[in-house]
Design a protein around this motif. Structure first.
Motif, short mmCIF file in Angstrom:
data_model
loop_
_atom_site.label_atom_id
_atom_site.label_comp_id
_atom_site.label_asym_id
_atom_site.label_seq_id
_atom_site.Cartn_x
_atom_site.Cartn_y
_atom_site.Cartn_z
N SER A 35 0.81 -1.22 0.00
CA SER A 35 0.00 0.00 0.00
C SER A 35 0.85 1.26 0.00
CB SER A 35 -0.93 0.02 1.22
OG SER A 35 -1.88 -0.98 1.14
N LEU A 36 1.66 1.41 1.02
CA LEU A 36 2.42 2.66 1.19
C LEU A 36 3.43 2.86 0.06
CD1 LEU A 36 2.90 5.13 2.98
CD2 LEU A 36 4.56 3.76 4.28
N TYR A 37 4.33 1.91 -0.11
CA TYR A 37 5.34 2.04 -1.16
C TYR A 37 4.69 2.11 -2.54
CZ TYR A 37 9.37 1.39 -4.13
OH TYR A 37 10.32 1.58 -5.09
N GLN A 38 3.66 1.32 -2.73
CA GLN A 38 2.97 1.34 -4.02
C GLN A 38 2.39 2.73 -4.31
OE1 GLN A 38 -0.71 -0.90 -4.35
NE2 GLN A 38 -0.30 -1.33 -6.49
N SER A 39 1.75 3.34 -3.32
CA SER A 39 1.18 4.67 -3.52
C SER A 39 2.26 5.72 -3.76
CB SER A 39 0.35 5.08 -2.29
OG SER A 39 -0.77 4.26 -2.18
N ASP A 57 -5.50 11.94 -8.44
CA ASP A 57 -6.04 10.69 -7.89
C ASP A 57 -4.96 9.90 -7.15
OD1 ASP A 57 -8.58 11.20 -8.87
OD2 ASP A 57 -8.24 10.08 -10.74
N LYS A 58 -3.77 9.85 -7.72
CA LYS A 58 -2.67 9.13 -7.08
C LYS A 58 -2.20 9.86 -5.82
CE LYS A 58 -1.22 6.96 -11.36
NZ LYS A 58 -0.22 6.90 -12.42
N GLU A 59 -2.27 11.18 -5.85
CA GLU A 59 -1.92 11.95 -4.66
C GLU A 59 -2.93 11.68 -3.54
OE1 GLU A 59 -0.97 16.55 -3.34
OE2 GLU A 59 -2.15 16.20 -5.15
N THR A 60 -4.20 11.61 -3.87
CA THR A 60 -5.24 11.31 -2.90
C THR A 60 -5.04 9.93 -2.30
OG1 THR A 60 -6.81 12.76 -4.04
CG2 THR A 60 -7.75 11.09 -2.57
N SER A 61 -4.69 8.97 -3.13
CA SER A 61 -4.43 7.62 -2.66
C SER A 61 -3.25 7.61 -1.68
CB SER A 61 -4.14 6.69 -3.84
OG SER A 61 -3.79 5.41 -3.39
N ASP A 64 -4.29 9.08 1.61
CA ASP A 64 -5.11 8.12 2.36
C ASP A 64 -4.22 7.14 3.13
OD1 ASP A 64 -7.42 9.30 1.39
OD2 ASP A 64 -7.81 7.73 -0.10
N LYS A 65 -3.17 6.65 2.47
CA LYS A 65 -2.25 5.71 3.13
C LYS A 65 -1.51 6.39 4.28
CE LYS A 65 -3.33 2.76 -0.10
NZ LYS A 65 -4.07 3.54 -1.07
N LEU A 66 -1.12 7.64 4.07
CA LEU A 66 -0.42 8.37 5.13
C LEU A 66 -1.35 8.67 6.30
CD1 LEU A 66 1.77 10.75 2.96
CD2 LEU A 66 2.55 8.80 4.35
N CYS A 67 -2.61 8.93 6.02
CA CYS A 67 -3.60 9.13 7.10
C CYS A 67 -3.77 7.84 7.90
CB CYS A 67 -4.95 9.57 6.53
SG CYS A 67 -5.02 11.30 6.06
#
Length: 146
Positions: A35-39, A57-61, A64-67
């Motif tokens: 998730s994290l590295y992929q995003s 969209d990728k920034e939002t993803s 989300d992972k950082l949240c």
């Protein structure tokens, strides 16, 4: 990393032998790579390697992972519990990538504090990673200017 710690580690602190504790470490290792590295890679790498503009969209993803990570770190000092594990080494290494792009973790205070906590808990962190981080940051800057 798990193989090295299991084979050469002097204790099971970095990769617990207790199945419940190990499952939490494994879970965070999977979160990191899946998730994290992929995003992070999907958002930042096209900017450097393909000259693309940032993708909302990728920034939002990524955010989300950082949240999600920020929420995990609200409940415990390290990603898999109360002490440093190989999951922390993996996650903090992943978190170093966005800093090469000038990304700040100030919106994620638990993440920002965590990065410093892990660096402090690993006295050789800067010695081992600083030159590589500097080289990568220089590469990123050179690519983003062109």
């Amino acid at each position: 990393m798990s193989y090295l710690v299991q084979t050469y580690g002097k204790s099971d602190e970095l990769y617990p032998s207790d199945s419940k504790r190990r499952a939490l470490v494994d879970n965070m290792l999977y979160f990191d790579i899946g998730s994290l590295y992929q995003s992070i890679s999907l958002y930042f790498f096209p900017q450097v390697f393909a000259g693309e503009s940032p993708n909302l969209d990728k920034e939002t993803s990524l955010k989300d992972k950082l949240c999600a990570l920020n929420a995990v770190l609200e409940r415990r000092p390290f990603v898999a519990g109360d002490c440093l594990t190989i999951a922390d080494i993996s996650v903090v290494t992943t978190l170093s990538v966005p800093t090469a792009f000038g990304f700040s973790y100030e919106t994620y205070p638990n993440v920002a504090d965590y990065i410093e906590k892990v660096k402090t808990a690993l006295p050789v962190y800067n010695e081992v990673t600083k030159s590589g981080e500097d080289i990568f940051a220089g590469f990123v800057r050179s690519k983003l200017k062109t």
